[in-house]
Every structure is written in C-alpha cells, then in structure tokens.
Design an enzyme around this catalytic site. Structure first.
Site, mmCIF file in Angstrom:
data_model
loop_
_atom_site.group_PDB
_atom_site.id
_atom_site.type_symbol
_atom_site.label_atom_id
_atom_site.label_comp_id
_atom_site.label_asym_id
_atom_site.label_seq_id
_atom_site.Cartn_x
_atom_site.Cartn_y
_atom_site.Cartn_z
ATOM 1 N N ASP A 1 -126.987 -72.766 -32.637
ATOM 2 C CA ASP A 1 -125.838 -72.724 -31.727
ATOM 3 C C ASP A 1 -124.533 -72.947 -32.496
ATOM 4 O OD1 ASP A 1 -125.054 -72.754 -28.824
ATOM 5 O OD2 ASP A 1 -124.206 -74.679 -29.409
ATOM 6 N N GLU B 1 -125.912 -68.066 -34.307
ATOM 7 C CA GLU B 1 -124.927 -67.661 -33.314
ATOM 8 C C GLU B 1 -123.571 -67.988 -33.901
ATOM 9 O OE1 GLU B 1 -122.993 -68.527 -28.974
ATOM 10 O OE2 GLU B 1 -123.303 -70.063 -30.490
HETATM 11 C C1 GLC Z 1 -122.973 -71.509 -27.568
HETATM 12 C C2 GLC Z 1 -123.888 -71.336 -26.382
HETATM 13 C C3 GLC Z 1 -123.105 -71.623 -25.143
HETATM 14 C C4 GLC Z 1 -122.614 -73.055 -25.215
HETATM 15 C C5 GLC Z 1 -121.832 -73.319 -26.476
HETATM 16 C C6 GLC Z 1 -121.658 -74.777 -26.733
HETATM 17 O O1 GLC Z 1 -121.941 -70.578 -27.567
HETATM 18 O O2 GLC Z 1 -124.455 -70.067 -26.390
HETATM 19 O O3 GLC Z 1 -123.863 -71.408 -23.998
HETATM 20 O O4 GLC Z 1 -121.810 -73.314 -24.107
HETATM 21 O O5 GLC Z 1 -122.486 -72.803 -27.607
HETATM 22 O O6 GLC Z 1 -122.874 -75.358 -27.102
#
Ligand code: GLC
Length: 565
Positions: free
Chosen positions: A210, A276
């Site tokens: 994340d 991500e």
């Molecule tokens: C990432 C997740 C999202 C979350 C954010 C903070 O972007 O995909 O859903 O709100 O991180 O953890």
C-alpha cells in the site's frame, strides 16, 4: 489446476482483487468474510485467474476500509480467524491459485497498541519516535508543524492532548486515524520485516504494498511551496513531493526484497511484491521494480489513460519501454477499490487523461475518484469495458481484475449520504463522496438484493442497486454473450496460448487511425477499434474471441477481437 511452481509465475499472472468486506458474506452480518471467500474459490478457479489479492483483512476500526491496521498479525473478527485464513490459503493453493495480501506500511491505525503507547508517553520518548510527532509552530504551538495536506482533505497533522492540555502533533498523510510510521527508526523497519515473515511462514505468496511511494519523507519535513495565486500548498503527489516518491524510499524496498528472496528454497519459492505507487512518469515508476526492489507495480498510467487509440498506444509504448529497461514485466489494471468502476468511467464524456509519446498530459488529468462529468452512457461504457479487457489480457505482462469487473458492474453513484463510509466524505466537508460507489457488495445469485451476497434477510453494508439483478454471476453463467463469459473465454485462451503473458508485441502497420492492432508470436493478433468506422478483418485470420459480434468479419467501434493468424 496444480500450483504453478515456475519461479517466474508472477511475470504473466492474472491477479483477482478481492475486497473482502464486499465479496461474500457467509455469516450473514452484512459484511463479507473469509468463509465467504472460501465458498467462492471454485468460482475464481473457474474464472481462470492465477492469483488472488485480498485487500486488508486485519483487525481495524475500519476508518479507511481496513487500510487502518490495528494488528498486523491477526484477522479482523468481522472477517474471521487466523485459522480460517490458513484454510483459505491452503484451499486456494489446492486450486492452483496463489495468494497475495495487503501490507500497509506507511501508517497504522491510531488504535494500534504502539500508537496508543506513543500517545501515553512523553514527547521525545522512544515510544513517540516510532511515529512522527512534532511540536506545533507559533508561541502556543497551535499551528501545525508544516503545511502538508492530508490525502483525504484537511491538514496532515493532528494535535494531541494529555491531561486536558494541548500537546504535540502527529503526522497522518491519510485519515486522522492513520498515523504515519517513522521509517527512520530501525525498530519500525525490523517490525515490518517480522510481519512479512509472519505471513510468508503461513504460506502467503506475496504482498501488495500500500502506497509504496510514501514511507520516506523529505529530511526535516519541510513546508511545501505555496501557490502564489491560491495560497494553497503545492503538492504534486503523482510526480513526487516531500512525502511521496522520495529517493530513500527505495532503501526500504530493497530491504524487503532480501526478505522475500530468502524464501527461494521454500516449497512455494521466493515470494513476490506488487507496489501500489501512483507515480508518473513511468520511468520514475520503473525504479520501484529494478531487479533488487519490488517485482511488479500497478500500471496506473494505463488506468488513468483516456479511451482513444492514440493515448492508449502511447501509454502502452511508454510502459513497455520503461519496464523493459529495468527487466520487469508490465502490469495492466483497469480498476480497483479506489477508482471509478471501469464501465462507468468509459461511459463518460471524459474517460481519462491524454498521453503523448512523452507521457501523461498532466493538465488533462482529472483525478482517480468518482467525479461525474456530463451524462454517463453505461451501454457504451460496458461495450468499451469488454473491448478493454481483451486489450488488457492481450498485452505483454501480468494483469489485475477488480472483483465485479468480470460481471460488468457499474459505479453506484447514488448511495444515500448517511451510508457513505469513505473518510473523504467527512474530511472534504461533504463535497467529495469518495470511493464507496465501487465497493458495493457483489451480486451472485437470484433476482433480489442481497443477490446471494449473504443470506436473504441480511442487508449488505452498502445497498446494491436493483439494476444489478441483471448482472449476477448466476444469471451470466452459461450466457455466451455475457460479460462473465467473455472474461472466462479470454482467461482460458490466455492460459493455453503461448503468445500471451510475458513477452513483447509488434504493432501492425497499415491500420486506419482509430484502430490499434498488434501481433504477438506465435500467430496471435489483437485488434481494438476505438471508432468510429468498422474495421474489416484481414483475410484468413481466425476469430478466437470477440467483444462484439464478429460474424460479419468486421470490428465495430469500441470493440476488440483476438485472432489466430
Ligand atoms: C491506498 C489504498 C487506499 C487507502 C490508502 C491509504 O491508496 O488503496 O484504499 O485509502 O492507500 O492506506
């Protein structure tokens, strides 16, 4: 299907994202759970994906859909137990499905024991140094330590109090209930190594990381420059800012790679990571997947790209070149739990950002969330989404499928305000609805809500629209023209066609403007027509799969075909 033990399995894998609260509710409390996922494993195996990524399943106050973790080594009681998670992993492996879970390393929940201890401890203590506590500015310390904004709105700093008196501030790049870890503190780094090992030792095949671009902050946490016109801090999170895409974030990624590589001799082999990181341009993103860092990274440029032949071709070229330069496979992703459903996005007058041969035209980028502009044509969006998945699954590398996209689900844009849960809604002062519309529970069976998501008398945590009675998995099963059948056919072909998955492509010259056509050896071609004129298929080519009706041997506007040539 037995588990694929090729150490490079991840280079071509199609990964299905399960958002556990919204997938299947076995116990009838309105929230999806692990037993529900176990019940639907056969469905996923039959769909033909290679792996499952489960969004956070940890104990959490659910201030941000579970991305606020209060214990990294357990399962949320609403979702099940550690034993059930073990059963899920074992059964998935038996069906040949790899399992990825989410790691949320930038922040914990404020209800994490270590944050609670930090709050109770004195300024300057070892407990506080695990997070980013700072004194406020101004004589009374009542001005935040710097001008960073939180991603969900408002300041990124929250003031603490003790004994009724205002105290230090702590940093939270996201919600106020998501304090940022201090990655300069070796205790934090060691703790995350141990968390990785905890799950790898339980048989998890990898992690989705994340906000993998956010753990490292600019030294000294400096103010952002201020826009002279608006007076607002300038925060270019996609291209990098004081708290996104800092160069020393790569030291953390390299450290994790040594942990995952240390499993090379285990039965499941070395474990893998997907990052991500909403980072553009793609050459910056490619740094995340250099050979001693993470394995793959979501290709959000492609997700953000508008539905035109020119932009799509540019983003594909840019991606393949940049990933090729570092030896990593590309990934292709149409949507996830943070973005507008692909059917809705492609049905809008503006479908995404423009890409030139040099990269994204940042001026044309309108954000990743659900920002309705003009009238949405769901029929058009669904048609394009069918073509888009054939494009996605034909491109070199791996791919991601967000739960429900295989059913052609659309964004639910009219959820009652009192049910909205995304922290964006509150923190934006009720001006931005946020991401709940893509998180509405799955419709499985029957003609009435909850459509088999849970037992009949159990209303799901977000209500499903009546129109989804047409989109249940059961209703689409066996209908050769359904969205689900198209996904199944494409995934089955992808499994047995040696031209698909990792590798390269060659663009076919001499196609009209508006048409993309590429060949992959041996003997495979994908044609996508972005319109407006129908495109006549080459003589002798055999149609393997068509998103529309290819019986007249032509590809209509917003349609795609796979050919054997
Ligand atoms: C990432 C997740 C999202 C979350 C954010 C903070 O972007 O995909 O859903 O709100 O991180 O953890």
């Amino acid at each position: 299907m037995p588990l694929d033990h090729d150490p490079d399995w991840w280079r071509s894998a199609v990964v299905y994202q399960v958002y556990p609260r919204s997938f299947a509710d076995a116990d009838g409390d309105g929230t999806g759970d692990i037993l529900g996922i176990i019940d639907r494993l056969d469905y996923l195996a039959e769909l033909g994906v290679d792996a499952i990524w489960v969004s956070p399943w940890y104990p959490s106050p659910w201030a941000d859909g579970g991305y606020d973790v209060s214990d990294y080594r357990d399962i949320a009681p609403e979702l099940g137990t550690l034993e059930q998670a073990d059963v899920f992993v074992t059964k998935a492996h038996e069906l040949g499905l790899r399992v990825l879970i989410d790691l949320v390393p930038n922040h914990s929940s404020d209800e994490h024991a270590w944050f609670q201890r930090a709050l109770a401890a004195e300024p300057g203590s070892a407990e506080r140094d695990l997070y980013l506590f700072r004194n406020g500015r101004g004589a009374d310390g009542d001005t935040p330590p710097n001008n960073w904004p939180a991603m969900f709105g408002g300041s990124a700093w929250e003031r603490t109090e003790s004994g009724g008196r205002p105290g230090q501030w702590y940093l939270h790049l996201f919600d106020v209930k998501q304090p940022d870890w201090n990655w300069e503190n070796p205790v934090v780094a060691d703790e995350f190594d141990a968390i990785l090992r905890f799950w790898f030792d339980r048989g998890i095949d990898g992690f989705r990381i994340d906000v993998a671009n956010s753990m490292a902050k600019a030294p000294g946490l400096p103010d952002l420059p201020v826009d002279p016109d608006t007076g607002e801090p300038q925060s270019h999170t996609l291209t990098g800012t004081a708290y996104m895409n800092q160069p020393h974030v790569h030291d953390i990624l390299r450290r994790w790679r040594t942990v995952s590589d240390s499993y090379a001799d285990s039965e499941l082999g070395a474990r893998i990571f997907v990052s991500e990181a909403w980072v553009t341009p793609v050459d910056e993103l490619a740094k995340y997947v250099r050979d001693d860092e993470l394995h793959t990274t979501f290709n959000f440029d492609a997700l953000m790209c508008e539905w035109t032949a020119e932009s799509q071709r540019n983003v594909i070229n840019l991606t393949l070149r940049a990933m090729g330069d570092v030896g990593a496979p590309a990934t292709w992703v149409l949507a996830n739990h943070d973005t507008t459903r692909v059917v809705t996005r492609y049905g809008r007058p503006v479908t995404g950002a423009r890409f030139t041969p040099d990269g994204m035209d940042l001026e044309s980028f309108a954000g990743i969330g659900s920002v309705p502009e003009g009238v949405t044509d769901l029929g058009l969006g669904r048609k394009r989404a069918r073509a888009a998945v054939l494009l996605e699954l034909a491109l070199p590398g791996g791919a991601y499928v967000y739960q429900g996209d295989e059913l052609g689900l659309d964004e639910v844009e009219d959820l009652p305000e009192e049910l909205l849960q995304d922290p964006t809604w509150e923190r934006s002062g009720h001006t931005v609805r946020g991401r709940d519309g893509c998180r509405v529970p799955m419709p499985w069976t029957g003609s009435e809500a909850p459509y088999g998501f849970g037992p009949p008398a159990s209303p799901p945590w977000l209500p499903q629209p009546d129109r989804w009675s047409e989109l249940t998995a059961e209703g689409q099963d066996g209908d050769p023209r359904s969205h689900l059948s198209l996904y199944r056919a494409a995934l089955a072909e992808r499994r047995c066609n040696p031209a698909l998955g990792d590798g390269g492509l060659i663009w076919d010259a001499e196609v009209p403007t508006g048409v993309l056509s590429f060949t992959r050896e041996p003997g495979f071609r994908c044609v996508v027509n972005f319109g407006p004129d129908a495109y006549q298929l080459p003589v002798g080519a055999e149609v393997l799969i068509a998103s529309g009706d290819a019986s007249s041997r032509s590809v209509g506007a917003d349609e795609a075909v796979w050919l054997r040539i």
